[in-house]
Structure formats: structure tokens, C-alpha cells
Design an enzyme around this catalytic site. Structure first.
Site, mmCIF file in Angstrom:
data_model
loop_
_atom_site.group_PDB
_atom_site.id
_atom_site.type_symbol
_atom_site.label_atom_id
_atom_site.label_comp_id
_atom_site.label_asym_id
_atom_site.label_seq_id
_atom_site.Cartn_x
_atom_site.Cartn_y
_atom_site.Cartn_z
ATOM 1 N N GLU A 1 11.689 -4.093 -5.288
ATOM 2 C CA GLU A 1 11.885 -5.284 -6.083
ATOM 3 C C GLU A 1 10.710 -5.352 -7.025
ATOM 4 O OE1 GLU A 1 12.128 -8.714 -8.029
ATOM 5 O OE2 GLU A 1 10.392 -8.191 -6.833
ATOM 6 N N CYS B 1 14.536 -11.467 -1.223
ATOM 7 C CA CYS B 1 14.316 -12.320 -0.044
ATOM 8 C C CYS B 1 14.795 -13.739 -0.359
ATOM 9 C CB CYS B 1 12.876 -12.327 0.421
ATOM 10 S SG CYS B 1 11.654 -11.722 -0.710
ATOM 11 N N HIS C 1 12.065 -18.292 0.246
ATOM 12 C CA HIS C 1 11.127 -19.162 -0.469
ATOM 13 C C HIS C 1 11.636 -20.596 -0.502
ATOM 14 C CE1 HIS C 1 8.132 -16.293 -1.833
ATOM 15 N NE2 HIS C 1 9.114 -15.437 -2.026
ATOM 16 N N ARG D 1 9.805 -9.484 4.939
ATOM 17 C CA ARG D 1 8.649 -8.640 4.662
ATOM 18 C C ARG D 1 7.368 -9.150 5.290
ATOM 19 N NH1 ARG D 1 12.451 -8.778 1.313
ATOM 20 N NH2 ARG D 1 13.317 -6.829 0.539
ATOM 21 N N SER E 1 4.163 -9.697 0.358
ATOM 22 C CA SER E 1 3.767 -8.523 -0.420
ATOM 23 C C SER E 1 2.388 -8.695 -1.043
ATOM 24 C CB SER E 1 4.824 -8.194 -1.477
ATOM 25 O OG SER E 1 5.991 -7.721 -0.835
ATOM 26 N N CYS F 1 6.965 -8.150 -9.389
ATOM 27 C CA CYS F 1 5.839 -7.745 -10.223
ATOM 28 C C CYS F 1 5.557 -6.286 -9.922
ATOM 29 C CB CYS F 1 4.614 -8.581 -9.877
ATOM 30 S SG CYS F 1 4.266 -8.605 -8.137
#
Lengths: 549, 322
Positions: free
Chosen positions: A19, A69, A73, A463, A486, A533
Site C-alpha cells: 500500500e 486496513c 482507523h 499490521r 507501519s 506513503c
């Protein structure tokens, strides 16, 4: 060409099948990586965007941090606001949230393994040489369920037609084309993996569909809100039956095909179970009892070093984010409640600022988070199902416990976690069904937003450890910080120069063919980077040859 | 190969031809319906698509969350594997492509030189602050790279609300000065087909691709959206519309009216301002937010993150009058 003695620098940019956008730049000495940097390359500023907005609205915005994901969030933001209000959602709403989160994690693990990671191990072109009957026999043996040779003939024929048509599309220029010394599956093993790659595309669609029954849509659920959930419609008997049927189908694929494929990989790639090591492991608790809010099914903690059996409890007050290597205005390490997001791009400098990512640390140390961390912590706490299934996989692959601390261990931990989580889903579903049968179910409670408050939401997502931290002033969002998995795994060095998890894990990786460094991809992919990113992993190293791939 | 294997092989191949053909025709029929045509148009679409070299598609990722790509993976008609193996040639897409690094870049260069040309799909907005340094791919700013790739394409599709209008990162105060593809490509005189939505329904993507391949550019509205999919408001097609017409509104999410599926207008639903086909196309073949009790947030409208927010408010509190 294999070049075991390669010394120099390797840049892989972009790293694909993640991603976001990722760049790897490492130093290799005699065919082994000896240093690396990791740097995110996109700044979107969601934490700034949500400032001043109503706290109950923020989950819509921050959900868009990630479409992979996705819902995690949103859920974590809702938890942060509910925590700030001292609010507890109705138990049935918590059950629905469990089902949404669980299906999301399993969906994510499946897509990660098959569609983002498996091409690091599976040579699809070589599968054309397979005997489908022998492949079916192999698949039946490793998966524990009968695989019809006809099914593999169909896949074989389709792949052949695709390759012979001459337009390789998304497989064009793959590292495995023309053969690669680090790809070692037999043609039959490759065919089994390739068939499951295609099948998993359809299975993931079904898990997502199951999730959408409760979530309203996938990606980006819409039914979870501060106060509970809105999906009364999903509690009808036919809807619960629809969920159950989809769930059973996906569970069978996970218990057999996913498990079988990890057995094939574990047996064929013992060296991948020897590199990719990090040092410390951490994750949060999740899936608490919906009535009491206690007894989490995922029990968080910290594991220092590789001391299996010595997991300790987590103290969130010990989390700090370091800024000195990121493109931010300078400041001391800060707890997320006090964190500042003030961008200041100064150009790429591996000795100075080199990332859009902050560097989160626990007690000042870099930790790995995610499925491997969770399973190691569970293993250390003596949780039976994890121990049984991890040990069974190790035994089937003739590997040892220490092999869990590796690239392959990380990849296998996701499979084990998927099996365990899918088993547990049944209980939550039964519980919800019983409540729905018993009469009207409370899914939402009214609430009142306080003028001044602060709160945190923790979530053990696909993750790893995700936390959102909110300060509410005058009923609005005054400060918001997201500390994402991440960032823990793929962030830059901290103020003291200690490397992040992925930076540690790349060191010691072999590189057989510097033109096609699949070993680096295996390790970076094993973290399932999901960063919205890009990441540079850049080597500091001296005056060696510089090769851009 | 032994005799049994040959027998199985022959049967499997026959089945495969049959199954693929059926799947393909079903897909074309579905696309015809999605495009607002008679289902019998499916055979015509099938003829138009068959026997040709698969059209090349280059799919770029900008400032985004990959949710649009994830939405594409959820395709059913056709399944994603059918889309990329039998319908189009997905020559560049960082999320799924096997190649990485130089090999990936070479695949991009090769696809851009494809004699038959290529279609460019862009997911994500384009950061422009400080020359675009807030978003870079391979050391090149997204602004520069996307201009190059889109500039040579036969057609450009802006996939999702970020690519269409800037999306989430362009919400106030838009820290990276992110803009949509249309705004970025304006100096080149290129207007993309916008497929907004957060994410957009993948059915709208497939329908647009097939329209481009068989009938050319679909008719667009003033916001650059194909009228086929974005011609009506969510409100006009909403299954809860009869409740609205009768003045039957849920006033809280905990109410009996919310349980009974009454209109969500007074709980902040933005359906009346939102052009999209969610109520008829459905998400994941099973539901859509309003059916699941969640008000529409207007995610296919330009600037909805600011202009239609706050979402958790009755529209009247915004001073609007429906």
C-alpha cells in the site's frame, strides 16, 4: 545472473505490491546487506485536517488514512472519542465491531499473502511446466482436503493461454521470468500457489462481502459511529445466514489452502526462515469481552529480545514519537497526546532528516508490531491454540522455534492468526444471533460530547499496534495524533540513531542477484507495508559502486 | 502425461472454454445493463471486445489510500482475475504488479510505447505545494510523472474522489495543496473522466472502460462524471425514499424509527445533494450505507469533506433547506 560476491548499493524504487510508494536503498557487502534506511515519501496531513472538526466526525476522515486496513482507523478513532467521553457502546454493537474487525484482519492477511507477497516465492511462468495431476495430489496432501485435478487443469490451461497471448500485463518483467536462483518451488508447487492466487481473489471478495453485511460497504465502512453501529438490517435471520455461509466458505479456504501453501513455502525456503530478524515485539490488546470490556482475545504486551516465555504487560505512557530524523520542525520526543505535526521538508539526508514518518519508540526502543508480535506474545503467555498451531507449522516444515524470528516466521504468523481468528468468529456470530433471536437488540446509545476531554483508542489491527489520541477542547478536536503500525515497523531511526524494525530486519539479508533482489522484497513485504506513503531504505555506506535498478 | 491425465485434461479444457465463454457473455450482459442499455446489447459488446489485442491500462497511484484499488479487487462481473487476464492488459499497477524497481519502471516505459496506445487510470490526488515534494515516486514528483504518463494516454480516468477533485488530503486546510487530476492536467488540455466515490463502485469503472472500448467517451456531467452512473441523486433512487415522501424520519440512531428503516435525512444524510448510483449498483453485491442504516456522506461530490460536513449534523443545522 547470480552474483554472490556482490558488493555495492542497491536501489529498488518503486517497491511494488504494497500500500503506497516505497523505495529501498541498501548497502550490500559480499552478497549480504549490511545497512539500510527507511523513509516515507508522502505527506497528507490528516492530523492537521481534522483539527477543529467535531470529534464524532473525525472517524470518517481518518478512515481514509488507509483503504487497505480501511475500517481499522475508523474504529480506533471511535474508540478514542468514546474513551474521552467515558462512554461504553452496547455489547451487541461491540460484537458487530468484533465481526467487522475480525473479517477485516483475515481479509487483509489473505490479500497480503496471495496478492502482495506470494509472487516473491511463486514463479508463475514455471507453473506451465507442471503436471496438474501431480499438482492436485500435492495440493491435497498439504491442504488436507481433496483437490480435483480438473481444477488445476483449468488454471493451467488459462495461464497457458494468457502467457501464449504474449501480453503479460501485471506479470511483465517479474523477477522470476527467465528463471531466478532464489525461486525454488517445483512446477507443481508453483501451479498450486498460482491456482490459489486466483482462487484467493474470489475468496477475499467473499470475506469483504461478509464484512459489508455489517459495515454497509467495504472498503471504508460507514455503519460504525461514535455511540455504536447502525446496521439493524444485518440482524435479520437471512442476513446472519448470508454472513455465516460466506464465512464458512472463507474459513475452509484458510484452514486448508492458506495453511497448505505456507507449509510448501516453509519446506522449500528454510533460508527465509533464517533472515529478516528484528529485536523486540509489541502489540495492543483487542477483542475484549463485549459485556465487561475485559479479557481480550488478543492479549497485548511486549517481548524483549527473543526471550519466549517472558512477555510483559504494556504501559501506553511509555510510547513516544521522535522527530529528529523526520521532515518536521524540531522538538523533543513527545507522548502522542502532546505530539506536534508541523511539516518542514529539507531534502533527503540519511545522516539527518530523511522521512515523512515520525519514529515511535517504546521505552526508547524500536519494536516490531503485527501478527508475528501478537503470536509471539501469545506463545509466550502460554496460549494453547497459538502454541499448537505454530508448533504444527514448524514441525511440518522441519523448522525450529528460533525460525519464528524471521521473514518466513512473519508470513506464517499471519496464516496462524487467520486460522485462530476465524475459529473465534463463530462464537461471536452465535452470540449475536442469540441476542437477535431474543428480541430487539441495542446497537446504539445516545451520548453527549464533553467540552474538555482527552482519550485514546487502541486497536490490534492487521499490521499491528494502532493508536489514536485525541484532545477535545470546546467540544471540538484540538489535537489528534495517529501512531500507526507501519510507522512502528517502517519509520526512520530515532533521536539516538537506533534503527526501526524494517531497518534491522534487512541487515543480514542475502542478495543472490543484485539485478533482481527478490530477497529484499521478501523481507520488506513480510511486514505488509501499508503506509499510504513511500519508504526509502537507504544505505549510508561509503564509496561503493552505486547501482540503480 | 498418462491416459487418465489426458482424459481429465480434455474434459477440463472443454469445461474451461465453456465456463470462460459463459462468464464472458454474462459479464458483457451485465455491463450492458450497467450502461443503461438493453441486456441484449451484451452480445454486441462481446463481439466488440473479442478477438482484439487486450487494451493496455496503466494505473498510477498518487496521494491516496489504495481504497479504490481494493474496491476493484472486489469485482464480481467480471472477477478481477478475468479483468486482468482476459479483458484488459494491466501493464502497470504498483499494488499488484510482479515487477519492482527498475523492472517496474521498464514495464511502464514499455507500456507507454505500446503501438496501440494505452489508457491511463489515476488513483489519488496530486500534491502541489513546494513544487510537489510532498509526494514523490522514484525521485520524481507525482505532478511531473503523472503529467508525463497521462499526457500521452488515449484516455484518462480519474479513479475515486481524490483523483477527481483532490479528496481527503485536499480538505481544509489542504496541508499539501493537493489537487485533482483534472485540475493538474488542465494546462495540457486534458479532461479526465471522473469516477468519484470513496471508494467508487467498481461497477462504474468497468462500465466506463467497456464504454470507452466499444462506444467511445461516455456523456459527462458538469463535474466530469459519466451521466450513466452519476445521472441521478442517491436520494431519488433511495429505497427509503417513500419514508421521506411521507415525512417519516428517524430522529436518533437508537430510535424505533431507525430500526424500522425510516428516512435518515434528519440524521445528516447527504443523499439529496449526491449524484451516484449506490442504491441500484450496491456495494459488495449485498448492501449500501443507507440500507445498513448509515447516512450518505456525499462522497462522490466535489469538496464534500468540507462542503457537506459536518456529517453528524442534521442538514438544518448547516442552514440548508431540503
Amino acid at each position: 545472473m547470480a552474483d554472490k560476491a556482490y558488493t555495492g548499493r542497491i536501489v529498488v524504487d518503486p517497491v511494488t505490491r504494497i500500500e503506497g510508494h516505497l523505495k529501498i536503498d541498501v548497502s550490500v557487502k559480499n552478497g549480504v546487506v549490511d545497512n539500510a534506511w527507511s523513509s516515507t515519501q508522502l505527506f497528507r496531513g490528516l492530523e492537521i485536517i481534522v483539527k477543529g472538526r467535531p470529534p464524532e466526525d473525525v472517524h470518517n476522515y481518518v478512515q481514509r488514512a488507509c483503504g487497505v486496513c480501511t475500517t481499522t482507523h475508523s474504529l480506533t478513532s471511535i474508540r478514542a472519542v468514546e474513551n474521552a467521553m467515558g462512554f461504553k457502546a452496547p455489547p451487541a454493537a461491540e460484537l458487530v465491531r468484533h465481526l467487522i474487525l475480525a473479517t477485516l484482519i483475515v481479509h487483509d492477511h489473505l490479500v497480503h499473502f496471495y496478492h502482495l507477497h506470494s509472487l516473491d516465492f511463486c514463479d508463475v511462468a514455471n507453473a506451465l511446466k507442471a503436471d496438474p495431476v501431480a499438482a492436485a495430489k500435492l495440493a491435497s496432501q498439504v491442504s488436507g482436503r481433496e483437490v480435483a485435478p480438473g481444477d488445476l487443469f483449468v488454471v493451467h490451461g488459462r495461464l497457458k493461454k494468457f502467457v501464449e497471448a504474449g501480453q503479460l500485463g501485471w506479470l511483465d518483467n517479474a523477477y522470476f521470468l527467465g528463471g531466478h536462483p532464489a525461486y525454488r518451488l517445483s512446477p507443481e508447487e508453483n501451479l498450486v500457489l498460482a491456482a490459489n492466487y486466483i482462487e484467493a481473489l474470489r475468496v477475499q471478495m467473499k470475506i469483504a462481502k461478509a464484512m459489508a453485511i455489517f459495515a454497509g460497504k467495504n472498503p471504508h465502512s460507514q455503519t460504525m459511529r461514535v455511540g455504536g453501529v447502525t446496521c439493524y438490517e444485518a440482524l435479520r435471520p437471512e442476513r446472519l445466514a448470508e454472513f455465516r455461509a460466506l464465512y464458512e466458505e472463507c474459513r475452509a479456504f484458510i484452514n486448508h489452502n492458506y495453511l497448505g501453501d505456507l507449509t510448501i513455502l516453509g519446506r522449500r525456503y528454510p533460508e527465509v526462515a533464517a533472515y529478516g530478524r528484528t529485536t523486540n515485539y509489541m502489540d495492543f490488546s483487542d477483542f475484549h469481552d463485549p459485556e465487561t470490556g475485559k479479557d481480550p482475545f488478543f492479549r497485548g504486551g511486549v517481548l524483549w529480545g527473543h526471550a519466549i516465555g517472558k512477555a510483559e504487560d504494556l504501559d501506553p505512557a511509555q510510547i513516544q514519537e521522535h522527530l529528529s530524523r523526520g521532515w518536521y520542525k524540531p522538538g523533543p520526543p513527545a507522548h502522542p497526546y502532546d505530539g506536534v505535526t508541523d511539516p518542514d521538508y529539507t531534502g533527503y539526508d540519511p545522516d539527518g532528516h530523511y522521512s515523512w514518518s515520525k519514529a515511535p519508540r517504546y521505552k526508547g526502543e524500536a519494536v516490531e508490531t503485527g501478527a508475528l508480535a501478537r503470536r509471539l506474545i501469545a506463545y509466550s503467555r502460554g496460549e494453547k491454540e497459538t502454541i499448537t498451531r505454530m508448533d504444527a507449522w514448524l514441525a511440518a516444515c522441519k523448522l525450529k522455534q528460533e525460525n519464528l524470528f524471521s521473514t518466513m516466521g512473519r508470513t506464517a504468523a499471519r496464516m496462524v492468526e487467520s486460522v485462530i481468528l476465524m475459529n473465534r468468529v463463530q462464537g461471536w456470530l452465535n452470540d449475536l444471533e442469540d441476542r437477535a433471536k431474543a428480541g430487539p437488540v441495542e446497537l446504539y446509545r445516545e451520548w453527549k460530547m464533553p467540552d474538555e476531554a482527552k482519550g485514546v483508542g487502541f486497536c490490534a489491527v492487521t499490521r499491528g499496534a494502532l493508536s489514536h489520541w485525541i484532545r477535545i477542547e470546546k467540544g471540538k478536536t484540538a489535537n489528534y495524533q495517529m501512531v500507526v503500525p507501519s510507522t512502528w515497523n517502517l519509520g526512520p531511526r530515532c533521536d539516538k540513531g537506533k534503527p526501526s524494525a524494517v531497518e534491522q530486519s534487512l541487515m543480514g539479508n542475502p542478495v543472490l542477484d543484485p539485478d533482481r533482489p527478490v530477497e529484499l522484497l521478501r523481507t520488506v513485504h513480510s511486514f505488509d507495508p501499508c503506509i499510504a506513503c513511500s519508504v526509502h531504505v537507504v544505505h549510508a555506506g561509503g564509496k561503493r559502486s552505486f547501482r540503480i535498478l | 502425461m498418462n491416459a487418465l491425465a489426458q482424459l481429465v485434461a480434455r474434459r477440463a479444457e472443454a469445461e474451461e472454454r465453456g465456463v470462460s465463454r459463459r462468464d464472458f457473455l454474462k459479464f458483457c450482459g451485465m455491463v450492458a445493463v450497467a450502461m443503461g442499455l438493453e441486456a441484449s446489447m451484451g452480445a454486441q459488446i462481446a463481439r466488440a471486445l473479442e478477438g482484439k489485442k487486450k487494451p493496455s491500462v496503466i494505473y498510477m497511484h498518487g496521494a491516496e489510500c489504495t481504497g479504490c484499488t481494493e474496491a476493484l479487487l472486489r469485482l464480481v462481473d467480471p472477477y478481477f482475475d478475468v479483468l486482468i487476464m482476459e479483458v484488459v492488459s494491466l501493464d502497470y499497477c504498483e499494488t499488484v504488479m510482479a515487477a519492482a524497481g527498475h523492472a517496474a519502471h521498464a514495464a511502464l516505459q514499455k507500456a507507454m510505447k505500446n503501438p496501440g496506445g494505452y489508457f491511463c487510470v489515476i488513483e489519488g490526488a496530486i500534491p502541489t505545494r513546494d513544487g510537489g515534494v510532498y509526494g514523490q515516486v522514484g525521485g520524481q514528483t507525482m505532478l511531473s510523472l503523472f503529467t508525463e504518463v497521462a499526457g500521452k494516454a488515449k484516455g484518462v480516468i480519474a479513479m475515486g474522489s481524490c483523483a477527481s477533485y483532490g479528496g481527503i488530503q485536499a480538505a481544509a486546510p489542504n496541508p499539501s495543496k493537493a489537487i485533482g487530476v483534472g485540475a493538474a492536467l488542465k494546462p495540457l488540455g486534458i479532461a479526465p473522466i471522473n469516477l468519484p466515490g470513496c471508494p467508487p463502485n467498481p461497477v462504474n469503472f468497468v462500465g466506463t472502460v467497456v464504454h470507452l472500448l466499444t462506444k467511445g467517451l461516455p456523456e459527462l456531467d458538469t463535474s466530469g462524471r459519466p451521466k450513466l452512473f452519476y445521472g441521478k441523486t442517491v436520494h431519488d433512487m433511495c429505497e427509503r425514499r417513500p419514508h421521506f415522501d411521507k415525512g417519516e424520519f428517524a430522529l436518533t440512531f437508537s430510535s424505533q424509527q431507525a430500526r424500522d428503516g425510516w428516512c435518515l435525512h434528519k440524521l445528516g444524510c447527504r443523499g439529496p445533494w449526491t449524484y451516484n448510483n449506490c442504491p441500484t449498483a450496491l456495494f459488495n453485491q449485498t448492501t449500501w450505507p443507507v440500507r445498513s442504516g448509515a447516512p450518505c456522506i456525499g462522497c462522490s461530490e466535489p469538496g464534500f469533506w468540507d462542503q457537506l460536513a459536518p456529517f453528524n449534523r442534521d442538514v438544518r443545522e448547516k442552514g440548508d433547506d431540503a
